[in-house]
Design a protein around this motif. Sequence first.
Motif, short mmCIF file in Angstrom:
data_model
loop_
_atom_site.label_atom_id
_atom_site.label_comp_id
_atom_site.label_asym_id
_atom_site.label_seq_id
_atom_site.Cartn_x
_atom_site.Cartn_y
_atom_site.Cartn_z
N SER A 7 -25.80 32.43 -39.34
CA SER A 7 -26.31 31.31 -40.14
C SER A 7 -27.84 31.36 -40.19
CB SER A 7 -25.87 29.98 -39.54
OG SER A 7 -26.69 29.65 -38.43
N ASP A 8 -28.38 30.45 -40.97
CA ASP A 8 -29.84 30.26 -41.00
C ASP A 8 -30.61 31.58 -41.16
OD1 ASP A 8 -30.36 27.17 -40.18
OD2 ASP A 8 -28.55 27.96 -39.25
N LEU A 9 -30.23 32.30 -42.21
CA LEU A 9 -30.92 33.57 -42.49
C LEU A 9 -32.37 33.27 -42.91
CD1 LEU A 9 -28.17 35.30 -44.67
CD2 LEU A 9 -28.45 35.40 -42.19
N HIS A 10 -32.54 32.15 -43.60
CA HIS A 10 -33.88 31.76 -44.08
C HIS A 10 -34.58 32.93 -44.78
CE1 HIS A 10 -34.38 27.64 -42.43
NE2 HIS A 10 -33.45 28.05 -41.59
N ILE A 11 -33.87 33.55 -45.70
CA ILE A 11 -34.45 34.70 -46.40
C ILE A 11 -35.72 34.25 -47.14
CG2 ILE A 11 -34.05 36.46 -48.20
CD1 ILE A 11 -31.08 36.40 -47.41
N GLY A 47 -25.10 28.42 -44.01
CA GLY A 47 -26.19 27.65 -44.59
C GLY A 47 -27.60 28.07 -44.22
N ASP A 48 -28.56 27.53 -44.99
CA ASP A 48 -29.94 27.99 -44.98
C ASP A 48 -29.97 29.50 -45.23
OD1 ASP A 48 -30.86 25.46 -44.67
OD2 ASP A 48 -31.65 25.69 -42.64
N ILE A 49 -29.37 29.84 -46.36
CA ILE A 49 -29.35 31.23 -46.81
C ILE A 49 -30.80 31.62 -47.11
CG2 ILE A 49 -28.45 32.81 -48.58
CD1 ILE A 49 -26.18 31.44 -46.97
N ASN A 83 -29.69 22.73 -45.71
CA ASN A 83 -30.70 21.77 -46.18
C ASN A 83 -31.91 22.45 -46.80
OD1 ASN A 83 -31.00 22.53 -43.38
ND2 ASN A 83 -32.78 21.20 -43.33
N HIS A 84 -32.16 23.72 -46.47
CA HIS A 84 -33.28 24.44 -47.09
C HIS A 84 -32.92 24.99 -48.46
CE1 HIS A 84 -36.49 25.01 -43.95
NE2 HIS A 84 -35.55 24.39 -43.27
N ASP A 85 -31.62 25.11 -48.73
CA ASP A 85 -31.19 25.69 -50.01
C ASP A 85 -31.08 24.62 -51.07
OD1 ASP A 85 -30.58 28.37 -48.97
OD2 ASP A 85 -28.95 27.37 -47.88
N CYS A 172 -20.01 24.52 -41.72
CA CYS A 172 -20.68 23.23 -41.81
C CYS A 172 -22.14 23.39 -41.38
CB CYS A 172 -19.94 22.25 -40.89
SG CYS A 172 -20.51 20.57 -40.98
N HIS A 173 -23.04 22.68 -42.06
CA HIS A 173 -24.47 22.79 -41.76
C HIS A 173 -25.01 21.41 -41.46
CE1 HIS A 173 -28.28 25.11 -42.13
NE2 HIS A 173 -28.79 23.93 -42.43
N GLN A 174 -24.89 20.97 -40.22
CA GLN A 174 -25.35 19.64 -39.79
C GLN A 174 -25.81 19.72 -38.35
OE1 GLN A 174 -25.41 17.04 -41.89
NE2 GLN A 174 -24.06 17.78 -43.51
N GLY A 209 -24.11 25.86 -38.75
CA GLY A 209 -25.46 26.30 -39.02
C GLY A 209 -26.36 25.09 -38.94
N HIS A 210 -27.67 25.30 -38.89
CA HIS A 210 -28.71 24.25 -38.89
C HIS A 210 -29.59 24.36 -37.65
CE1 HIS A 210 -30.78 21.00 -40.62
NE2 HIS A 210 -30.18 19.98 -40.07
N VAL A 211 -28.94 24.48 -36.47
CA VAL A 211 -29.68 24.59 -35.23
C VAL A 211 -29.91 26.08 -34.98
CG1 VAL A 211 -29.49 24.26 -32.75
CG2 VAL A 211 -28.83 22.43 -34.30
N HIS A 212 -31.12 26.44 -34.58
CA HIS A 212 -31.48 27.86 -34.55
C HIS A 212 -31.21 28.59 -33.24
CE1 HIS A 212 -34.24 27.49 -38.34
NE2 HIS A 212 -32.98 27.18 -38.55
N SER A 213 -30.83 27.85 -32.18
CA SER A 213 -30.48 28.51 -30.92
C SER A 213 -28.96 28.61 -30.85
CB SER A 213 -30.91 27.67 -29.72
OG SER A 213 -32.19 27.15 -29.94
MN MN Z 1 -32.19 26.37 -40.67
#
Ligand code: MN
Length: 378
Positions: A7-11, A47-49, A83-85, A172-174, A209-213
Amino acid sequence: MKFLHTSDLHIGIKLYDYSLYEDQKHILNQIVDIAEREDVDVILLSGDIYDKSVASEEAVSLLDEFISDIYSRGIKVCAISGNHDSADRISFGDRIMDSAGIHFSHTYDGTIKKVVINDKYGDVNIYLFPFIKPTNVRTRYPEDEINNYTEAVSIALRNTDIDFSQRNILLCHQYVAGSITCDSENVTIGGLDNVDSEVFNGFDYVALGHVHSPQIIGGNENIRYSGTPLKYSVSEVRQIKSVIIGEISQKGNISLNKVELTPLRDMITIKGKLSEILDGEFYEKINRECYINIILTDEEENHFAVSEIRKIYPRFLKISYDNTRSNFYSEAEVFSDSSSKTPLELISELYLTQNGMDMTPKQQEALSAMIEEIWEVK
Ligand SMILES: [Mn+2]
């Protein structure tokens, strides 16, 4: 049925102004290689592709390459918007791509997209639940009482036809209550957007997804954050990033393993006096290709440190000091834990400090209304 969860690729994200294009390309290739080696049926992207709702051309072409590579190896994709997408941009062409086994969530319209993958035990249903705010659910179900994120997620799931006798996976992304956050997320002070993990009861696996750890929620192995594939903030410097490989056979029978990722350039911390870290004997032992967080122990803060450090460490991120002064401040009460307080409590404290009296009930009411509007808690 076997899956890879990330998750959270944040491309397209930048790390202190450094482009991570090469790093992200490298890690996405590695993820596809792992998926192929592990013989997974599907890659779950929670999420946060992208890092930005309007992604750069470079970011869009990197995702295109990633998805095409997965497709060419005969692996499916299930992805949701975070949420970033932009939920609308992520859903572009989703109905056409479905037929190719590339499944993107659609913008929340009161329904949640279901993808079915079949194996010898029957159907595995994968639900693609994009990031939502309570207002998105309230618009669709105005008769239901929705006062917070838990009720919003719960009502969205309750209005989805789920056969819990079958095997079900949820993307789910929360923020799930109890998760540990780091600096590269947008944290809402006071946990207004927390979702109670009980809303996920009955699912065989919840790919969060959402939390980065990377972490397991509430001691339940089957509700997990995979974490980001790369370190996106200095607070993650000590983490080892990974993806999750899961295999689900009969209902209730699931095995989960972490596979570690190796970045193109790691992020590390070095600590010492400025004269030491600028000394060849010291820096020749350091992999200076890395992204480097520097902690200086000098008592005097040197204003030329940045330009000197940059000459030796081309990818240095930031400098902080560990000396008598910084220790004094970190022990002082000014940095008391603010994360457990609600925005209303924090502002009330500030008001009291500045004005020497409490806010009136009317002021508090007005402030509460503003907080609810800004964070869309209701
Ligand atoms: Mn994220």
